[in-house]
Scaffold this motif. Sequence first.
Motif, PDB file in Angstrom:
ATOM      1  N   GLU A 274     -10.354  10.253   1.720  1.00  0.00           N
ATOM      2  CA  GLU A 274     -11.435  10.140   0.745  1.00  0.00           C
ATOM      3  C   GLU A 274     -12.428   9.012   1.019  1.00  0.00           C
ATOM      4  OE1 GLU A 274      -8.218   9.980   0.206  1.00  0.00           O
ATOM      5  OE2 GLU A 274      -7.629   8.430  -1.229  1.00  0.00           O
ATOM      6  N   THR A 289       5.758   2.337   8.721  1.00  0.00           N
ATOM      7  CA  THR A 289       6.860   3.291   8.834  1.00  0.00           C
ATOM      8  C   THR A 289       7.206   3.562  10.305  1.00  0.00           C
ATOM      9  OG1 THR A 289       5.861   4.205   6.837  1.00  0.00           O
ATOM     10  CG2 THR A 289       7.669   5.447   7.745  1.00  0.00           C
ATOM     11  N   ALA A 461       7.117  -6.083   2.345  1.00  0.00           N
ATOM     12  CA  ALA A 461       5.840  -6.448   2.953  1.00  0.00           C
ATOM     13  C   ALA A 461       4.874  -6.686   1.810  1.00  0.00           C
ATOM     14  CB  ALA A 461       5.329  -5.305   3.830  1.00  0.00           C
TER      15      ALA A 461
ATOM     16  N   PHE B  76       6.444  -2.154  -0.015  1.00  0.00           N
ATOM     17  CA  PHE B  76       5.117  -2.562   0.447  1.00  0.00           C
ATOM     18  C   PHE B  76       4.286  -2.835  -0.796  1.00  0.00           C
ATOM     19  CE2 PHE B  76       2.357  -1.975   4.492  1.00  0.00           C
ATOM     20  CZ  PHE B  76       1.584  -3.071   4.157  1.00  0.00           C
ATOM     21  N   HIS B  77       4.140  -4.115  -1.072  1.00  0.00           N
ATOM     22  CA  HIS B  77       3.329  -4.568  -2.206  1.00  0.00           C
ATOM     23  C   HIS B  77       1.924  -4.690  -1.639  1.00  0.00           C
ATOM     24  CE1 HIS B  77       2.177  -8.250  -4.813  1.00  0.00           C
ATOM     25  NE2 HIS B  77       2.156  -7.206  -5.607  1.00  0.00           N
ATOM     26  N   THR B  78       1.092  -3.691  -1.882  1.00  0.00           N
ATOM     27  CA  THR B  78      -0.174  -3.573  -1.155  1.00  0.00           C
ATOM     28  C   THR B  78      -1.287  -4.369  -1.830  1.00  0.00           C
ATOM     29  OG1 THR B  78      -0.941  -1.530  -2.217  1.00  0.00           O
ATOM     30  CG2 THR B  78       0.572  -1.280  -0.364  1.00  0.00           C
ATOM     31  N   ILE B  79      -2.436  -3.804  -1.980  1.00  0.00           N
ATOM     32  CA  ILE B  79      -3.550  -4.472  -2.637  1.00  0.00           C
ATOM     33  C   ILE B  79      -3.969  -3.641  -3.840  1.00  0.00           C
ATOM     34  CG2 ILE B  79      -4.500  -5.985  -0.872  1.00  0.00           C
ATOM     35  CD1 ILE B  79      -6.009  -3.670   0.285  1.00  0.00           C
ATOM     36  N   HIS B  80      -4.859  -4.195  -4.625  1.00  0.00           N
ATOM     37  CA  HIS B  80      -5.182  -3.575  -5.911  1.00  0.00           C
ATOM     38  C   HIS B  80      -5.733  -2.156  -5.733  1.00  0.00           C
ATOM     39  CE1 HIS B  80      -5.576  -3.644 -10.132  1.00  0.00           C
ATOM     40  NE2 HIS B  80      -6.855  -3.952 -10.221  1.00  0.00           N
ATOM     41  N   ARG B  82      -4.462   0.378  -4.028  1.00  0.00           N
ATOM     42  CA  ARG B  82      -4.288   1.065  -2.745  1.00  0.00           C
ATOM     43  C   ARG B  82      -2.855   1.457  -2.423  1.00  0.00           C
ATOM     44  NH1 ARG B  82      -9.397   1.417  -3.846  1.00  0.00           N
ATOM     45  NH2 ARG B  82     -10.359  -0.630  -3.910  1.00  0.00           N
ATOM     46  N   PRO B  85      -2.682   5.439  -0.778  1.00  0.00           N
ATOM     47  CA  PRO B  85      -2.923   5.738   0.641  1.00  0.00           C
ATOM     48  C   PRO B  85      -1.874   5.151   1.578  1.00  0.00           C
ATOM     49  CG  PRO B  85      -4.695   4.350  -0.260  1.00  0.00           C
ATOM     50  CD  PRO B  85      -3.870   4.822  -1.413  1.00  0.00           C
ATOM     51  N   VAL B  86      -1.348   3.994   1.242  1.00  0.00           N
ATOM     52  CA  VAL B  86      -0.286   3.433   2.083  1.00  0.00           C
ATOM     53  C   VAL B  86       0.952   4.333   1.980  1.00  0.00           C
ATOM     54  CG1 VAL B  86       1.289   1.479   2.380  1.00  0.00           C
ATOM     55  CG2 VAL B  86      -1.139   1.055   1.917  1.00  0.00           C
ATOM     56  N   ARG B  88       1.317   7.519   1.036  1.00  0.00           N
ATOM     57  CA  ARG B  88       1.293   8.903   1.545  1.00  0.00           C
ATOM     58  C   ARG B  88       1.322   8.944   3.062  1.00  0.00           C
ATOM     59  NH1 ARG B  88      -4.892   9.308  -0.500  1.00  0.00           N
ATOM     60  NH2 ARG B  88      -5.783  10.336   1.281  1.00  0.00           N
ATOM     61  N   ALA B  89       0.759   7.895   3.704  1.00  0.00           N
ATOM     62  CA  ALA B  89       0.843   7.856   5.168  1.00  0.00           C
ATOM     63  C   ALA B  89       2.282   7.615   5.599  1.00  0.00           C
ATOM     64  CB  ALA B  89      -0.065   6.764   5.715  1.00  0.00           C
ATOM     65  N   ALA B  90       2.994   6.806   4.831  1.00  0.00           N
ATOM     66  CA  ALA B  90       4.400   6.559   5.160  1.00  0.00           C
ATOM     67  C   ALA B  90       5.180   7.872   5.115  1.00  0.00           C
ATOM     68  CB  ALA B  90       4.990   5.546   4.180  1.00  0.00           C
ATOM     69  N   ASN B 114      -9.997   7.032  -7.145  1.00  0.00           N
ATOM     70  CA  ASN B 114     -10.349   7.989  -6.090  1.00  0.00           C
ATOM     71  C   ASN B 114      -9.103   8.382  -5.290  1.00  0.00           C
ATOM     72  OD1 ASN B 114     -12.185   9.520  -4.620  1.00  0.00           O
ATOM     73  ND2 ASN B 114     -12.659   7.863  -3.212  1.00  0.00           N
ATOM     74  N   HIS B 115      -8.252   7.390  -5.007  1.00  0.00           N
ATOM     75  CA  HIS B 115      -7.034   7.696  -4.254  1.00  0.00           C
ATOM     76  C   HIS B 115      -6.087   8.563  -5.091  1.00  0.00           C
ATOM     77  CE1 HIS B 115      -8.645   4.712  -1.666  1.00  0.00           C
ATOM     78  NE2 HIS B 115      -8.344   3.697  -2.442  1.00  0.00           N
ATOM     79  N   HIS B 118      -7.296  12.153  -4.949  1.00  0.00           N
ATOM     80  CA  HIS B 118      -7.100  12.814  -3.656  1.00  0.00           C
ATOM     81  C   HIS B 118      -5.634  12.944  -3.260  1.00  0.00           C
ATOM     82  CE1 HIS B 118     -11.232  13.564  -2.475  1.00  0.00           C
ATOM     83  NE2 HIS B 118     -11.498  12.539  -3.262  1.00  0.00           N
ATOM     84  N   THR B 119      -4.822  12.000  -3.671  1.00  0.00           N
ATOM     85  CA  THR B 119      -3.398  12.111  -3.343  1.00  0.00           C
ATOM     86  C   THR B 119      -2.793  13.270  -4.141  1.00  0.00           C
ATOM     87  OG1 THR B 119      -3.408   9.731  -3.020  1.00  0.00           O
ATOM     88  CG2 THR B 119      -1.262  10.800  -3.053  1.00  0.00           C
TER      89      THR B 119
END
Lengths: 633, 312
Positions: A274, A289, A461, B76-80, B82, B85-86, B88-90, B114-115, B118-119
């Motif tokens: 997107e 992963t 992480a 995985f503690h990502t960012i605000h 997000r 997307p992290v 679903r790629a995993a 938006n994510h 789309h997810t």
Amino acid sequence: MTDQELIWRIAGGSGDGIDSNSRYFAKALMRSGLDVFTHRHYPSRIRGGHTYVEVRATPDGAASRGDGYNFLLALGDSFARNPSEDAYYGNEELKPLSENLDDLREGGIIVYDSGLIDEEQVAELNLEERAEENDWHVYPVDLRGIAKEHGREIMRNNAGIGVTAALLDMDTSEYEGIMEEMWSDDILEANLAVIQDGYEQAQEFEQNHDISMPDHEEPEEPQALVSGSDAIAYGALDAGCRFIAGYPMTPWTDVFTIMSQNLPQFGGISEQVEDEIAAAALALGASHTGVKSMSGSSGGGFALMSEPLGLAEMSETPVVLIEAMRAGPSTGMPTKPEQADLEHVLYTSQGDSTRVVLAPGDQQECYEQIRTAFELAYDYQIPALLIYDQKLQGELRNVDASFFDQEPDGDPGSVITEEEIAEAAEHHAGKFKRFQYDAEGGKEGVSPRSVPGQKGGRFLATGNEHNEAGHISEDPDNRVLQMNRRLGKLESIREELDEKGNQTHHGPDEAEYGIMCWGSHQGTVFEAVDRLNDDGHSVKAIGVSDLMPYPEEEVSAFLESVEECLVVEMNATAQFRGLTQKELGRFGPKLSSLLKYNGNPFEPAEIVEGFESSIEGEELAVSNMKYVPAAGD
Amino acid sequence: MSAFSAIGEQREADEDEFTPGIEPQPTWCPGCGDFAVNNALKKAMSKLGKNPDEVLLCTGIGCSGKLNSYFESYGFHTIHGRSLPVARAAKLANPGVEVVAAGGDGDGYGIGGNHFMHTARENHDMTYIVFNNEIFGLTKGQTSPTSPKGHKSKTQPSGSAKQPVRPLSLSLASGASYVARTAAVNPNQAAEIIAEAVEHDGFAHIDFLTQCPTWNKDARQYVPYTDVQDSDDYDFDVTNREEAGKMMYEVESKLYEGEVLTGRFYKAEDRPSYGEEKRATGEMPEEPLAERYYDEDAEWERCAEQLIQKHT
């Protein structure tokens, strides 16, 4: 250069097949044994608009566009907007002819499609008069008529190829061979008939020009015609990259497309998502992963990647990101090259930059350096970025096909096995120490990685500062230890990069003056250096590829050895010169800048002129460049 | 042999396995609804016999993002915004990994909206838990995408002029194949719904009402609640998209009228997950992609053999 040089420019509108035909023509010249180099100029428009591609062909190496060109094939723009005197865009139908005259060399050839370009309008251009002044040789041919007679109008480009071949006394068989690989049956027959008819009609002309097919011999070994985008994509595939995520944006789209078309047969995955925030975040997720992953974009899209890029730095998630520059700011000039995103790529995202940034100077460097980027990213658990531009991404050049005969590398770097995890250091509460301060046995500062699904390897992480097990920590001592460990990796990376020798030197070692550049116009600078030395100057050049960590010793040695150095780059604020001064902390009085940011890449003669004016302290004679003197001058 | 032996192991699991030794005690405020999510997730994962080493929990930023610190698994503690997307790629990289994403209502319906759309559209086989407390908590009480119209906060002192997001309807319209709402005050239902969501083969979205006792004092504690599946007042077919849509609209409207309706609202029985769809197109390998990197015998394709020919 000598007259042993053909620079053939095919001009028309977007959608007229300029790109494909120039590619076939370049390939035919390459197969004939010439070195070829292309330069593309196109608008941000699907149909119509002023578009051209130049194919430069010489017997002895072509590493840049040339100075102007000597053969124009003007097709006319079949998607031209309605010509009106009041329209600011002028007469688009005529533009493939009118817009290209200024760069045409004396003695040059003009072929135009009189079936599309109206003779009366041509008369308004004073073409006859200008041709006389410049010794141009003009050959109007009804290319559209030829195409329609044997096939369809779209084939008129091939009529132009036939005319070109006849005027250059060039054998059409290589080109026809390519047609045979592309088409079959009726379509092939029609195309061949169109080429032959063009050839025959051109033979009718009384020819009095001095340009012909340059001397050529059967190539010693097979050549491959590749763009920077091809080389980047192939380097990534051979580096074991099997995951890419992206969002379309010119000019990065080419690499994304090539990867997407080839990943299925290479057993990998491509995801169009997107937005660019997601694209970079997906690359991180796949890498976390255990898969070698990449993403990329151009200026505005890369801006959206800032935050995931910082997350990769903090969480030590390996990833490769590429940035294909185009002219900015903002949407800028989407299809024109510039090198003004250097600072953006070096420093974007909050906190201290902890990344590798490489800038390849040609197709082979694209392949090699994207592989280096993957190697460093996965060995050191750091984002590695490749920065290139619209020029390098699309220009074609022949490379020995054997260059690509290289071994693939599926090694995921510093990931350890379940057996090794069982032996590895544990936090007192039983968790794997993914971010160990002083792990032994690996690269300096690198703590071994585990990936989800591995027994005993679970860790957290996070983009927050964290302790050895990955849990959030604001302890001051831990903070300093972790920061120093992460930043310290750049020192080991610098040592590895020194062994790779990514900087390219050109010209005599003992030269008096220097020229520095980075990225795509390296070949143009080197050609200018050769000419300057031939003209009695004493000049050498260095093309710098390692931008972070900066090759301090190598560049210092270069600058110490010269009296003065001209830094050549395609931006308006001398960003690379600024980086050099920041990194080296000296040489200010030695460094002046030659800058170009009008959307067109440098020609060799422009660099020659820029250099001569700089050492003679004269103003530049042309206004399409800017000279910025050294500090104190 | 797989390099990932934690995946797919048949085992008995204990809730305590999902409590980290490093931070067993969450730092959420007393009375916070977030505790309930953590407890329900632990209960669901242990009930399903999962190994903490086969679970990847991806979170965003905010109080909800701290779930990663208090739930033991790969994280995985990502960012605000997000986490999706992290996550679903995993899942694409290694479909064997049990992927769960979590975040707050600002994270998921605001900055990450938006994510989310789309997810859901892509229908990745994963679970997404949104901690919906109708407020920005960690930044001290600003109006959020789900705050009711008229909600007053320091940043909207005269009251919000905006209609709140309708998270369930948005999810359905976007393409989620499992949509439920539960509440912190209903721990058994929450654990059951999470377990169902994890088992669901597709994108399972749970809007989890988590009261914020500190910054949203005016808000309901989400009691009393009604489980629509247990109530005689509601009769609809969760597999029927149209009925589900109507029900969701009613549920969302009633929340702002003071009535808390929870339960399962949509479940598409036959829709293939994104992984299945992508494999069917031939654009995703049959074997988990990640495995290849850890198999010493893996053969790697070469550009020299497959791609250079067409350039010569």
